[in-house]
Scaffold this active site. Structure first.
Site, short mmCIF file in Angstrom:
data_model
loop_
_atom_site.label_atom_id
_atom_site.label_comp_id
_atom_site.label_asym_id
_atom_site.label_seq_id
_atom_site.Cartn_x
_atom_site.Cartn_y
_atom_site.Cartn_z
N GLU A 233 0.88 -1.18 0.00
CA GLU A 233 0.00 0.00 0.00
C GLU A 233 0.91 1.21 0.00
OE1 GLU A 233 -3.03 -0.12 -0.44
OE2 GLU A 233 -3.45 -2.21 -0.02
N CYS A 267 -2.10 8.99 2.44
CA CYS A 267 -1.73 8.47 1.12
C CYS A 267 -2.82 8.75 0.09
CB CYS A 267 -1.40 6.98 1.20
SG CYS A 267 -2.71 6.00 1.93
#
Ligand code: ADP
Length: 461
Positions: A233, A267
């Site tokens: 990720e 993110c």
């Protein structure tokens, strides 16, 4: 944060005061943690999914009871405004709860084919020992998204949290012990990238990493050499696209939160805003006004919306990106500096216009409270600009034309797409990016199944 050979200091980014230290793990500690995880794994697997959920329910109860303490710790250790820290703990617990309630169904054997003579079933089995490495920006959510599904699936875990939030790491470790879960199933190691790399190279069977794309690529190569799966990720530079038919007064607030939550350190935040030319000045003006009315400063103040960044290191990286843009002709519409009245890792919420492809602010991820805004003319141009990035985590589209929304959503290279500020992060949904934003998914049914090896058993009747 500073790392000596034997300890990791945790500092409050709002004033650089020392909060505490933890003992750094040695290479030998990593070996011991992996061995402990290996020996605990068969009995953890033998509990079955419902037995493991029963154990993890104790952890959930304990974590829920510590809600306010964790929120306070998150605020102290990484500078998130206290109201935001409470929401971030809520978000993590909500994900946790969904998994406790739904995992048993998704991890039970599933009939894939059956006729009069045979029945085929898909079985979900654990890999064994998982190495899990996480960043600092959502310390409890990163643990839940990184480790929980692997644990539910029957893997045991060796966990390394970021060196920026070692006290939160200690708190998770303590929660596991105090909630009375089995020894050896979850093991923490502490340290910086070198310790993370040793963990990745150790005798693990699957790797989960959440963090920067550059580190993710290095770890992917280590996983390839070991021939183990890696769930990655990574970073993002998500586009927001405002079409001229959008209801600007309704979308300013969602745009603000998509970008400035956690001082832009997320993110899947909105990191590049594209606005159709006709509404460009209006959006820039209204967004500037909205941001100016928000309180920037002390994260302990209940009224603060934007606090400091996590560390001086991250602030300097952002300053370099902003200075580069300014030197190459970008215009600072709002903010743009480090306030000298605040003695911490602060950077003012900032809007930039006049961005061009030669600037770092165009092609690098801006992991802080800085938003570049660029005009566009046509739908095709907006799609091209949005996709012109090495990343592909998520994207945000603002339009009242649902056909246009669907058309554009299909063409964007990103793992999650939001319409008019809708939160796509429901725990039932998988999360993970396209392109440089990662490989594999966490969360939801798909995340649970990716935490497993999949076996087909074909039985003759
Ligand atoms: P961030 O900018 O979010 O700190 P990083 O990728 O640097 O992103 O760090 C995320 C996590 O990865 C942290 O726990 C960090 O210690 C760890 N890490 C950093 N470099 C490495 C590496 N080379 N190998 C393994 N882990 C690493």
């Amino acid at each position: 944060m500073s790392v000596a050979l034997d300890k990791i200091d945790s500092k409050n980014p709002a004033n650089f005061e020392l909060l505490g230290s933890v003992i750094a793990s040695s290479p030998d500690d990593i070996k011991k943690a992996v061995l402990a995880a290996k020996s605990a794994q068969p009995s953890w697997q033998a509990l079955g999914v419902t037995g493991r959920i029963k154990e993890l329910q104790k952890l959930f109860t304990y974590l829920s009871q510590q809600h306010e303490q964790y929120a306070q710790l998150e605020t102290k250790e990484m500078g998130r405004p206290i109201q935001g820290s409470r929401s971030s703990i809520d978000w993590a617990l909500n994900q946790f709860k969904w998994n406790l309630e739904n995992a048993a169904v998704f991890l039970s054997p599933e009939t894939s084919f059956e006729d009069a003579t045979q029945v085929h079933k898909i079985h979900y089995e654990p890999y064994g020992v998982a190495g899990v490495i996480t960043p600092w920006n959502f310390p409890l959510s990163n643990f839940v998204m990184g480790a929980l599904q692997l644990l539910i699936a029957g893997n045991t875990v060796v966990y390394k949290i970021s060196e920026e939030v070692p006290l939160f790491g200690k708190a998770i470790d303590e929660a596991w012990q105090k909630a009375g879960l089995p020894q050896g199933v979850f093991n923490q190691v502490y340290g910086a990238g070198d310790i993370g790399e040793l963990l990745a190279r150790s005798d693990i069977n699957v790797l989960h990493f959440t963090g920067s794309s550059s580190t993710g690529k290095k770890l992917y190569m280590i996983a390839a050499e070991k021939f183990i799966p890696a769930i990655l990720e990574l970073g993002g530079s998500d586009a927001g696209i405002v079409f001229e038919d959008a209801d600007i007064d309704k979308i300013i607030e969602p745009i603000f939160w998509a970008k400035f939550i956690n001082a832009g350190q997320i993110c899947c935040g909105l990191k590049r805003l594209f606005v159709q030319e006709k509404r460009f000045d209006e959006v820039v003006g209204k967004l500037s006004k909205f941001i100016s009315e928000k309180k920037f400063g002390d994260p302990n103040d209940e009224n603060t919306t934007i606090g400091p960044m996590v560390s001086e290191k991250q602030r300097k990286l952002l300053v370099g990106q902003v200075e580069d843009a300014k030197d190459k002709g970008a215009k600072v519409v709002l903010g743009g500096t480090t306030p000298n009245t605040l003695n911490g890792a602060y950077f003012e919420p900032t809007l930039l216009t006049g961005i061009n492809p030669g600037m770092r602010a165009y092609y690098e991820e801006l992991f802080g409270p800085v938003l570049p805004i660029t005009p566009f003319h046509t739908e095709e141009e907006a799609i091209k600009l949005a996709n012109d990035t090495p990343y592909g985590l998520s994207a945000y589209i603002y339009t009242n034309d649902s056909k246009r929304f669907e058309r554009v959503a299909q063409k964007l290279e990103a793992g999650s797409i939001s319409h008019n500020g809708l939160d796509y992060s429901h725990p039932a949904n998988p999360f993970g990016g396209y392109k440089g934003s990662g490989i594999g998914k966490t969360c939801g049914k798909i995340g649970l199944q990716q935490a497993c090896r999949i076996k087909v058993i074909a039985l003759a009747k």
